[in-house]
Design a protein around this motif. Sequence first.
Motif, mmCIF file in Angstrom:
data_model
loop_
_atom_site.group_PDB
_atom_site.id
_atom_site.type_symbol
_atom_site.label_atom_id
_atom_site.label_comp_id
_atom_site.label_asym_id
_atom_site.label_seq_id
_atom_site.Cartn_x
_atom_site.Cartn_y
_atom_site.Cartn_z
ATOM 1 N N PHE A 145 -41.323 -20.399 20.434
ATOM 2 C CA PHE A 145 -40.107 -19.831 21.011
ATOM 3 C C PHE A 145 -40.364 -18.430 21.544
ATOM 4 O O PHE A 145 -41.250 -17.727 21.068
ATOM 5 C CB PHE A 145 -39.001 -19.753 19.951
ATOM 6 N N LYS A 146 -39.545 -18.033 22.514
ATOM 7 C CA LYS A 146 -39.505 -16.664 23.018
ATOM 8 C C LYS A 146 -38.065 -16.188 22.952
ATOM 9 O O LYS A 146 -37.140 -16.947 23.250
ATOM 10 C CB LYS A 146 -39.986 -16.591 24.471
ATOM 11 N N ASN A 147 -37.900 -14.927 22.539
ATOM 12 C CA ASN A 147 -36.599 -14.262 22.502
ATOM 13 C C ASN A 147 -35.613 -14.977 21.565
ATOM 14 O O ASN A 147 -34.471 -15.250 21.937
ATOM 15 C CB ASN A 147 -35.999 -14.142 23.909
ATOM 16 N N ALA A 148 -36.066 -15.283 20.362
ATOM 17 C CA ALA A 148 -35.204 -15.982 19.397
ATOM 18 C C ALA A 148 -35.286 -15.317 18.030
ATOM 19 O O ALA A 148 -36.360 -14.899 17.594
ATOM 20 C CB ALA A 148 -35.626 -17.446 19.267
ATOM 21 N N LYS A 167 -33.073 -9.897 23.993
ATOM 22 C CA LYS A 167 -32.408 -9.995 25.297
ATOM 23 C C LYS A 167 -31.267 -10.993 25.184
ATOM 24 O O LYS A 167 -31.476 -12.157 24.884
ATOM 25 C CB LYS A 167 -33.399 -10.452 26.365
ATOM 26 N N SER A 168 -30.055 -10.561 25.434
ATOM 27 C CA SER A 168 -28.886 -11.430 25.311
ATOM 28 C C SER A 168 -28.921 -12.553 26.339
ATOM 29 O O SER A 168 -29.284 -12.336 27.499
ATOM 30 C CB SER A 168 -27.604 -10.631 25.518
ATOM 31 N N GLY A 169 -28.529 -13.738 25.892
ATOM 32 C CA GLY A 169 -28.276 -14.831 26.802
ATOM 33 C C GLY A 169 -29.464 -15.575 27.353
ATOM 34 O O GLY A 169 -29.309 -16.403 28.249
ATOM 35 N N TRP A 170 -30.679 -15.345 26.844
ATOM 36 C CA TRP A 170 -31.851 -16.071 27.342
ATOM 37 C C TRP A 170 -32.750 -16.431 26.172
ATOM 38 O O TRP A 170 -33.043 -15.588 25.318
ATOM 39 C CB TRP A 170 -32.631 -15.225 28.343
ATOM 40 N N LEU A 171 -33.175 -17.681 26.101
ATOM 41 C CA LEU A 171 -34.056 -18.161 25.035
ATOM 42 C C LEU A 171 -34.935 -19.251 25.635
ATOM 43 O O LEU A 171 -34.492 -19.988 26.515
ATOM 44 C CB LEU A 171 -33.212 -18.720 23.888
ATOM 45 N N GLU A 172 -36.179 -19.355 25.141
ATOM 46 C CA GLU A 172 -37.114 -20.342 25.688
ATOM 47 C C GLU A 172 -37.868 -21.046 24.570
ATOM 48 O O GLU A 172 -38.269 -20.423 23.593
ATOM 49 C CB GLU A 172 -38.112 -19.642 26.612
ATOM 50 N N ALA A 173 -38.069 -22.359 24.742
ATOM 51 C CA ALA A 173 -38.905 -23.172 23.860
ATOM 52 C C ALA A 173 -40.010 -23.782 24.721
ATOM 53 O O ALA A 173 -39.723 -24.360 25.775
ATOM 54 C CB ALA A 173 -38.096 -24.273 23.198
ATOM 55 N N THR A 174 -41.266 -23.625 24.278
ATOM 56 C CA THR A 174 -42.413 -24.175 25.002
ATOM 57 C C THR A 174 -43.101 -25.187 24.097
ATOM 58 O O THR A 174 -43.312 -24.921 22.908
ATOM 59 C CB THR A 174 -43.398 -23.050 25.393
#
Length: 182
Positions: free
Chosen positions: A68-71, A95-102
């Motif tokens: 994950f990024k930004n979680a 960072k509000s409102g953005w999350l990523e799973a790779t």
Amino acid sequence: MQCNLQLQEIIDDNFIKSQAAIASPDWDIAEYESSLLVIRPKSVCLNLEALTCFEVVEHQFHPFGVTFKNAIALQPSNPAYPPRSGTIVLMAAPKSGWLEATFLQPIARFCCYVTSSQRTIMSAYDSQGMLIDQVTTQPNLAGSDSSTPPNTQLQINAPNISRITFYAFDGQLTLDDLSFEC
């Protein structure tokens, strides 16, 4: 890094119909026996309850094929963001409102439950960064006048998903009960 794998088997007439892994970050990776054959389960459900509140979530579920990024893990104190199950959710931060799973290997299905203060877009990308599919939900805070309930299920079924992103237009969003399948 810690991880744990529990297999749940659904047995019908002496045949195993499906296997799902409950992935928890609570098994010391030093206990992993590298000479063992590792069979990746078809389905993985992330056990967020094994995370601690305010823990930055990045590589805890890497052994199960996702980073994950930004979680961060969070026990929501704001009743507008109720967990769907348990007490821990993932929140997009810092960072509000953005999350990523790779994903380490492409998946074919991703599912989670989203609560957000703004319209949220969940997008799936292939390994080349090309958009495969996306789904949207409207703001859905508990106690608001939204026609969309909190913890709305978002799901994408498509081959070759390598990355999932969430974007809530600078709003706050939480995710719960994340799962994926190969």
